[in-house]
Design a protein around this motif. Sequence first.
Motif, PDB file in Angstrom:
ATOM      1  N   ALA A  18      66.295 117.339  35.056  1.00 57.27           N
ATOM      2  CA  ALA A  18      66.993 116.877  36.256  1.00 57.27           C
ATOM      3  C   ALA A  18      67.908 115.684  36.027  1.00 57.27           C
ATOM      4  O   ALA A  18      68.690 115.333  36.901  1.00 57.27           O
ATOM      5  CB  ALA A  18      65.983 116.531  37.349  1.00 57.27           C
ATOM      6  N   SER A  20      67.173 112.673  36.147  1.00 56.05           N
ATOM      7  CA  SER A  20      66.883 111.703  37.203  1.00 56.05           C
ATOM      8  C   SER A  20      65.871 110.649  36.766  1.00 56.05           C
ATOM      9  O   SER A  20      65.687 109.659  37.452  1.00 56.05           O
ATOM     10  CB  SER A  20      66.350 112.416  38.445  1.00 56.05           C
ATOM     11  OG  SER A  20      65.093 113.007  38.181  1.00 56.05           O
ATOM     12  N   GLU A  46      69.554 120.899  35.340  1.00 55.94           N
ATOM     13  CA  GLU A  46      69.666 121.039  36.788  1.00 55.94           C
ATOM     14  C   GLU A  46      69.697 119.634  37.385  1.00 55.94           C
ATOM     15  O   GLU A  46      68.700 119.154  37.931  1.00 55.94           O
ATOM     16  CB  GLU A  46      68.469 121.818  37.331  1.00 55.94           C
ATOM     17  CG  GLU A  46      68.362 123.222  36.784  1.00 55.94           C
ATOM     18  CD  GLU A  46      67.036 123.899  37.121  1.00 55.94           C
ATOM     19  OE1 GLU A  46      66.153 123.256  37.726  1.00 55.94           O
ATOM     20  OE2 GLU A  46      66.885 125.072  36.764  1.00 55.94           O
ATOM     21  N   ASP A  48      69.821 116.212  39.335  1.00 55.64           N
ATOM     22  CA  ASP A  48      69.450 115.774  40.678  1.00 55.64           C
ATOM     23  C   ASP A  48      70.216 114.481  40.934  1.00 55.64           C
ATOM     24  O   ASP A  48      71.418 114.427  40.740  1.00 55.64           O
ATOM     25  CB  ASP A  48      67.932 115.572  40.731  1.00 55.64           C
ATOM     26  CG  ASP A  48      67.390 115.508  42.145  1.00 55.64           C
ATOM     27  OD1 ASP A  48      68.188 115.361  43.078  1.00 55.64           O
ATOM     28  OD2 ASP A  48      66.171 115.589  42.314  1.00 55.64           O
ATOM     29  N   SER A  70      73.428 110.909  37.470  1.00 57.15           N
ATOM     30  CA  SER A  70      72.976 112.187  36.924  1.00 57.15           C
ATOM     31  C   SER A  70      74.186 113.079  36.702  1.00 57.15           C
ATOM     32  O   SER A  70      75.003 113.266  37.598  1.00 57.15           O
ATOM     33  CB  SER A  70      71.996 112.853  37.891  1.00 57.15           C
ATOM     34  OG  SER A  70      70.863 112.036  38.064  1.00 57.15           O
TER      35      SER A  70
END
Length: 145
Positions: A18, A20, A46, A48, A70
């Motif tokens: 993520a 993150s 992916e 975030d 991000s």
Amino acid sequence: MSEVSQVNQYRVLFLCNANSARSLMAEALLNHIEGNRIAAFSAGVEPDRPHERTLEALHHLGIDTEGLASEPLEHYAGQYFDAVIILCDKAKQHCRDWEGAAGEVVYWDIPDPRLSEDPNAYRKALREIRGRLQLWVDAKLRKLD
């Protein structure tokens, strides 16, 4: 050794799912301790947004988080990195199709603090990343000198 980057710095990309927590921590920490010799970046499979507890853990160590964001993995497609450090198994699986180039690829499976109920999970993850980075940087800088 490896190709010389355009800015004459050793370039490192940290990858995670993520982007993150773990990869952002590694990016901020490496830029903090070796920003004059190493340029660190991070991305997610992916992405975030930076997790609040990630930022808190970094601030606790006095690390600046301004501008930390991000990014998607595709943001770095076609770029060369002296090293790509993958911080989780999920990112490792997705990075097989990454369209960038790296002098070396390193895998560190750091537990995801977002999945832990431990109130100190983010600080523990940051501590583990810092320990691994210190060893890795010491070895790399000896080779670069």
